[in-house]
Scaffold this motif. Structure first.
Motif, mmCIF file in Angstrom:
data_model
loop_
_atom_site.group_PDB
_atom_site.id
_atom_site.type_symbol
_atom_site.label_atom_id
_atom_site.label_comp_id
_atom_site.label_asym_id
_atom_site.label_seq_id
_atom_site.Cartn_x
_atom_site.Cartn_y
_atom_site.Cartn_z
ATOM 1 N N LYS A 168 5.821 14.225 -4.669
ATOM 2 C CA LYS A 168 5.185 13.845 -5.927
ATOM 3 C C LYS A 168 3.830 13.194 -5.676
ATOM 4 N N LEU A 169 3.757 12.325 -4.658
ATOM 5 C CA LEU A 169 2.480 11.694 -4.360
ATOM 6 C C LEU A 169 1.456 12.715 -3.867
ATOM 7 N N LEU A 170 1.903 13.696 -3.081
ATOM 8 C CA LEU A 170 0.987 14.765 -2.673
ATOM 9 C C LEU A 170 0.444 15.492 -3.898
ATOM 10 N N ASP A 171 1.322 15.754 -4.862
ATOM 11 C CA ASP A 171 0.879 16.415 -6.098
ATOM 12 C C ASP A 171 -0.183 15.590 -6.819
ATOM 13 N N MET A 172 -0.134 14.272 -6.630
ATOM 14 C CA MET A 172 -1.068 13.377 -7.308
ATOM 15 C C MET A 172 -2.206 12.922 -6.393
ATOM 16 N N GLY A 173 -2.360 13.602 -5.262
ATOM 17 C CA GLY A 173 -3.507 13.353 -4.402
ATOM 18 C C GLY A 173 -3.369 12.232 -3.400
ATOM 19 N N LEU A 174 -2.126 11.835 -3.059
ATOM 20 C CA LEU A 174 -1.912 10.749 -2.110
ATOM 21 C C LEU A 174 -1.009 11.178 -0.970
ATOM 22 N N ILE A 175 -1.294 10.651 0.214
ATOM 23 C CA ILE A 175 -0.389 10.786 1.346
ATOM 24 C C ILE A 175 0.464 9.522 1.370
ATOM 25 N N ALA A 176 1.759 9.657 1.135
ATOM 26 C CA ALA A 176 2.636 8.497 0.992
ATOM 27 C C ALA A 176 2.659 7.652 2.260
ATOM 28 N N THR A 177 2.601 6.331 2.078
ATOM 29 C CA THR A 177 2.747 5.405 3.197
ATOM 30 C C THR A 177 3.903 4.467 2.877
ATOM 31 N N GLY A 178 3.616 3.309 2.278
ATOM 32 C CA GLY A 178 4.663 2.337 1.956
ATOM 33 C C GLY A 178 4.655 1.227 2.985
ATOM 34 N N THR A 179 4.070 0.079 2.629
ATOM 35 C CA THR A 179 3.973 -1.035 3.565
ATOM 36 C C THR A 179 4.634 -2.275 2.980
ATOM 37 N N THR A 180 4.906 -3.217 3.840
ATOM 38 C CA THR A 180 5.342 -4.537 3.397
ATOM 39 C C THR A 180 4.118 -5.294 2.872
ATOM 40 N N PRO A 181 4.335 -6.386 2.144
ATOM 41 C CA PRO A 181 3.183 -7.183 1.711
ATOM 42 C C PRO A 181 2.321 -7.667 2.885
ATOM 43 N N ALA A 182 2.968 -8.078 3.980
ATOM 44 C CA ALA A 182 2.204 -8.556 5.140
ATOM 45 C C ALA A 182 1.375 -7.445 5.758
ATOM 46 N N GLU A 183 1.946 -6.260 5.863
ATOM 47 C CA GLU A 183 1.197 -5.116 6.408
ATOM 48 C C GLU A 183 0.016 -4.767 5.515
ATOM 49 N N MET A 184 0.222 -4.850 4.203
ATOM 50 C CA MET A 184 -0.862 -4.573 3.265
ATOM 51 C C MET A 184 -1.995 -5.584 3.435
ATOM 52 N N TRP B 66 -6.248 18.467 4.061
ATOM 53 C CA TRP B 66 -5.300 18.137 3.003
ATOM 54 C C TRP B 66 -4.208 19.200 2.964
ATOM 55 N N PRO B 67 -2.921 18.805 2.982
ATOM 56 C CA PRO B 67 -1.830 19.787 3.037
ATOM 57 C C PRO B 67 -1.854 20.826 1.925
ATOM 58 N N GLN C 86 0.887 -1.163 0.000
ATOM 59 C CA GLN C 86 0.000 0.000 0.000
ATOM 60 C C GLN C 86 0.922 1.208 0.000
ATOM 61 N N HIS C 87 0.808 2.046 -1.037
ATOM 62 C CA HIS C 87 1.765 3.145 -1.156
ATOM 63 C C HIS C 87 1.186 4.504 -0.802
ATOM 64 N N GLY C 88 -0.145 4.609 -0.612
ATOM 65 C CA GLY C 88 -0.673 5.924 -0.286
ATOM 66 C C GLY C 88 -2.119 5.912 0.169
ATOM 67 N N LEU C 89 -2.448 6.864 1.042
ATOM 68 C CA LEU C 89 -3.838 7.117 1.426
ATOM 69 C C LEU C 89 -4.424 8.107 0.431
ATOM 70 N N ALA C 90 -5.708 7.932 0.124
ATOM 71 C CA ALA C 90 -6.314 8.683 -0.979
ATOM 72 C C ALA C 90 -7.598 9.401 -0.561
ATOM 73 N N PRO C 91 -7.462 10.541 0.122
ATOM 74 C CA PRO C 91 -8.668 11.305 0.456
ATOM 75 C C PRO C 91 -9.314 11.889 -0.794
ATOM 76 N N LEU C 92 -10.597 12.164 -0.694
ATOM 77 C CA LEU C 92 -11.350 12.762 -1.792
ATOM 78 C C LEU C 92 -11.749 14.185 -1.409
ATOM 79 N N ALA C 93 -12.125 14.966 -2.400
ATOM 80 C CA ALA C 93 -12.605 16.329 -2.167
ATOM 81 C C ALA C 93 -13.989 16.480 -2.776
ATOM 82 N N MET C 94 -14.908 17.058 -2.008
ATOM 83 C CA MET C 94 -16.232 17.402 -2.536
ATOM 84 C C MET C 94 -16.099 18.734 -3.257
ATOM 85 N N VAL C 95 -16.451 18.737 -4.545
ATOM 86 C CA VAL C 95 -16.255 19.939 -5.354
ATOM 87 C C VAL C 95 -17.525 20.282 -6.134
#
Length: 322
Positions: free
Chosen positions: A283-299, A229-230, A120-129
């Motif tokens: 870069k992930l923030l620019d693309m709408g993600l908060i970077a995480t990065g997990t192992t396969p087991a954590e995912m 969101w930052p 899992q490489h990022g959390l993905a919040p949404l925006a109501m627009v």
């Protein structure tokens, strides 16, 4: 040592050597990363960023292959049926893995049995627009506007059963707005129609909506994350706007079940290194993600616990399986 013991030891050594060779030799040809949504949305843009960076560190080209349809199910079914040889992976989100099983009676894949977590490489919040032309500044403004037009208001999502859909329905139910859901084949087309004024509201990923927000073509009313969101510090969370709803989607990479473990671990490690660098986080923030990065087991653990929470949200939203 008996002949039987010698044979067993020889077999073990052969298996170990074969595994080590596979790990050392991989990759020796291009790798395909399937993006199950159309170009323009978060899945597509992050996939292309990963493809560019991973091609350099792996020494083989990583090719993005867009296979949109049925809220990611078309792409997932394709990857489920390819050889598990370490040369095809799929970009997934919580909608595909955790929500689809609750909104579709017939699923062409089982997220837990047919796939292996990579990271899992990022959390993905949404925006109501909403379009600026509506003159609305807050969620409560939109609720009042929609109540004046009860039964005549549509909202867009990036697919039936997507997190975008579920969030819209939760608001719909909470305020009894009687809005009609309009599913699109991806975030990009949905955002385009809201910008054009064809649809008055959507709750969308920030990769697809961020450019229009920054350009003044969309007005953000709230974000679905637990914190602001930052990139939009003046936009409240839904909880701050008065709604006790806290569900944040996530993005991940998965492999077909049976892919060699050492290959999965190698790719997981390379993606984790990428997203956890200062450049990767930005870069992930620019693309709408908060970077995480997990192992396969954590995912795997995130899926086990998180999918139940999304199932509860689907029920609260009143979405019936189809």
């Amino acid at each position: 040592m008996s002949k039987k013991s010698v044979a067993a030891l020889a077999g073990a050594l052969i298996l170990f050597a074969g595994s080590a060779f596979a790990q050392a030799a991989w990759p020796n040809k291009p790798i395909k990363l399937v993006a199950p949504y159309p170009p323009g949305g978060q899945t597509d843009v992050v996939s292309r960023y990963f493809a560019e960076k991973l091609s350099g560190v792996l020494g083989q080209q990583v090719i993005v292959d867009n296979k949109p349809g049925a809220n990611g199910m078309v792409g997932m079914e394709i990857v489920k049926n390819v050889p598990a040889d370490g040369y095809t992976f799929v970009y997934v989100n919580s909608s595909m893995m955790c929500i689809n099983p609750y909104v579709y009676k017939k699923m062409p894949y089982d997220g837990f049995k047919d796939f292996m977590p990579v990271t899992q490489h990022g959390l993905a919040p949404l925006a109501m627009v909403v379009p600026p032309s509506l003159g609305l500044k807050t969620v409560k403004d939109f609720v009042a506007w929609a109540n004046e037009r009860k039964g005549k208001v549509n909202f867009a999502s990036f697919g039936n059963g997507s997190s975008s859909h579920i969030w819209g329905e939760m608001l719909n139910q909470a305020e009894k707005l009687d809005m009609t859901h309009v599913p699109y084949k991806g975030a990009g087309p949905a955002v385009q129609d809201v910008v054009a004024g064809h649809i008055p509201m959507t709750i969308q990923d920030l990769a697809a909506s961020g450019g229009a927000i920054n350009g003044g073509k969309l007005t953000p009313l709230a974000v679905t994350s637990a914190q602001r969101w930052p990139r939009l510090p003046n936009v409240p969370t839904f909880e701050e706007a008065g709604y006790k709803i806290n569900l944040t989607g996530w993005n991940a990479i998965m492999a077909p079940a049976g892919t060699p473990k050492e290959i999965v671990e190698r790719l997981s490690a390379e993606i984790r290194k990428l997203v956890q660098t200062p450049e990767g986080k930005e870069k992930l923030l620019d693309m709408g993600l908060i970077a995480t990065g997990t192992t396969p087991a954590e995912m795997g653990e995130i899926m086990r616990t998180g999918c139940a929470a999304w199932g509860d949200a689907v029920k609260r939203a009143g979405v019936e399986p189809e």
